[in-house]
Design a protein around this motif. Sequence first.
Motif, short mmCIF file in Angstrom:
data_model
loop_
_atom_site.label_atom_id
_atom_site.label_comp_id
_atom_site.label_asym_id
_atom_site.label_seq_id
_atom_site.Cartn_x
_atom_site.Cartn_y
_atom_site.Cartn_z
N THR A 22 -117.00 -17.21 10.35
CA THR A 22 -116.84 -18.41 9.65
C THR A 22 -117.43 -18.40 8.33
N ALA A 23 -118.57 -17.94 8.20
CA ALA A 23 -119.25 -17.88 6.91
C ALA A 23 -118.10 -16.92 5.99
N ALA A 24 -117.65 -16.08 6.63
CA ALA A 24 -116.69 -15.06 5.62
C ALA A 24 -115.48 -15.80 5.10
N ILE A 25 -115.11 -16.54 5.98
CA ILE A 25 -113.82 -17.57 5.86
C ILE A 25 -114.12 -18.43 4.85
N TYR A 26 -115.29 -19.13 4.78
CA TYR A 26 -115.61 -20.21 3.58
C TYR A 26 -116.14 -19.28 2.49
N ALA A 27 -116.86 -18.22 2.45
CA ALA A 27 -117.11 -17.56 1.25
C ALA A 27 -115.91 -16.99 0.63
N ALA A 28 -114.83 -16.38 1.22
CA ALA A 28 -113.83 -15.79 0.79
C ALA A 28 -113.05 -16.98 -0.04
N ARG A 29 -112.96 -18.09 0.71
CA ARG A 29 -112.39 -19.18 -0.05
C ARG A 29 -112.96 -19.74 -1.46
N ALA A 30 -114.16 -19.62 -1.33
CA ALA A 30 -115.06 -19.90 -2.62
C ALA A 30 -115.23 -18.74 -3.41
N ASN A 31 -114.35 -17.77 -3.15
CA ASN A 31 -114.26 -16.48 -4.17
C ASN A 31 -115.66 -15.87 -4.32
N LEU A 32 -116.40 -15.94 -3.00
CA LEU A 32 -117.52 -15.06 -3.31
C LEU A 32 -117.26 -13.50 -2.95
N VAL A 287 -131.60 -23.17 20.76
CA VAL A 287 -131.61 -24.59 21.37
C VAL A 287 -130.07 -24.66 21.88
N TYR A 288 -129.06 -24.46 21.13
CA TYR A 288 -127.71 -24.97 21.64
C TYR A 288 -126.87 -23.59 21.85
N ARG A 289 -127.04 -22.43 21.13
CA ARG A 289 -126.42 -21.32 21.32
C ARG A 289 -125.03 -21.27 21.82
N GLN A 290 -124.16 -22.11 21.18
CA GLN A 290 -122.62 -22.22 21.62
C GLN A 290 -121.81 -21.87 20.49
N ALA A 291 -120.58 -21.40 20.72
CA ALA A 291 -119.93 -20.60 19.55
C ALA A 291 -119.46 -21.56 18.63
N VAL A 292 -119.08 -23.09 19.06
CA VAL A 292 -119.07 -24.20 17.98
C VAL A 292 -120.09 -24.40 17.07
N THR A 293 -121.36 -24.31 17.41
CA THR A 293 -122.46 -24.63 16.76
C THR A 293 -122.84 -23.61 15.75
N ALA A 294 -122.68 -22.10 16.31
CA ALA A 294 -122.65 -20.98 15.40
C ALA A 294 -121.78 -21.14 14.06
N ALA A 295 -120.44 -21.37 14.52
CA ALA A 295 -119.47 -21.50 13.49
C ALA A 295 -119.77 -22.68 12.57
N GLY A 296 -120.48 -23.73 13.04
CA GLY A 296 -120.87 -24.76 12.13
C GLY A 296 -121.88 -24.36 11.21
N THR A 297 -122.85 -23.48 11.61
CA THR A 297 -123.82 -23.02 10.84
C THR A 297 -123.34 -21.93 9.99
N GLY A 298 -122.40 -21.15 10.33
CA GLY A 298 -121.65 -20.15 9.51
C GLY A 298 -121.27 -20.76 8.20
N CYS A 299 -120.80 -21.79 8.55
CA CYS A 299 -119.80 -22.63 7.36
C CYS A 299 -120.96 -23.20 6.59
N MET A 300 -122.21 -23.67 7.08
CA MET A 300 -123.35 -24.11 6.14
C MET A 300 -123.87 -23.00 5.44
N ALA A 301 -123.84 -21.92 5.79
CA ALA A 301 -124.80 -20.68 5.25
C ALA A 301 -123.74 -20.14 4.02
N ALA A 302 -122.41 -20.33 4.14
CA ALA A 302 -121.54 -19.80 3.16
C ALA A 302 -121.65 -20.92 1.86
N LEU A 303 -121.77 -22.36 2.26
CA LEU A 303 -121.90 -23.33 1.27
C LEU A 303 -123.13 -23.25 0.64
#
Length: 315
Positions: A22-32, A287-303
């Motif tokens: 997810t971080a890669a998707i967001y970072a690529a779209r931001a041209n990083l 705490v949460y350890r779910q795929a959906v929460t991991a994807a959420g923080t991946g998005c946050m990391a890229a932003l």
Amino acid sequence: MDNKATEKVHCLIIGSGPAGYTAAIYAARANLKPVLYQGIQPGGQLTITTEVENYPGYADGVQGPEMMVDFEKQATRMGADVRFGLATKVDFSEQPYKVWIDDEKLIEADAVIIATGASAKWLGLESEERLNGFGVSACAVCDGFFFRGKEVAIVGAGDTAAEEALYLSKLCSAVHMFVRRDEMRASKVMQERVFKTPNIKIYWNTETEEILGENKTEAVRIKNIKTGESQTIPVSGFFVAIGHEPNSTIFKGWLEMDEAGYLKTIPGTTKTNVEGVFAAGDVQDKVYRQAVTAAGTGCMAALDAERWLGEKGLH
């Protein structure tokens, strides 16, 4: 080290589970122009999961490995450079940060996103490995649903084990809980809740000898450590809840982590104590350890990385 083995990248992502992709998707779209190294287990923990029914958007459920292929394809289509390779050493003392891949290639990166995940601890039984995904699981929240109305077993004595036993007790007809000692490590509150739940049966001083079944879990053989007595209990599911280990060893000495090795991030962000280094997914979430929460923080990391690079005039 010769210069041929050194490569300069703008944004480096280490790890390839939901957080990394997810971080890669967001970072690529931001041209990083992100470069992602997949690590020892491309796709992460989901590649050892069979059916995933709780990730939004997959109405009919999806196989874990198939879902990670979808994530990877999307990241690649956006322009992320996805590569095989394991980060083996880092040097975060100065910009650009240095990360060695497979002990030989040196990557110099302006920003680093760590998404190396965590690995479930296992008992180390051959039958546990063989039946993993066929009734054996390390995540009750992920897989408990498949055992509705059935009898299951769970191994563990901490808060996670207690929490997962309670979760399973709402779905399953009976939960057999195996505790190695004559007491639990879980907090008093969690223990009380377990003791009060009629369909959870606790077996003290108990260790698992073998999980039985050919192509699926059918029973478990346990032994009382004090008496040496063995017994076999028919179960459809066997859950291991003896903890997870964050894959964070190579960052020791560079990044702040808790006593269990989880990377610490500034609350509400993915920022670590080293500016320009971000952490997402299970390596920083116990705490949460779910795929959906991991994807959420991946998005946050890229932003967070994009914003930081912009502030530093690097983007």
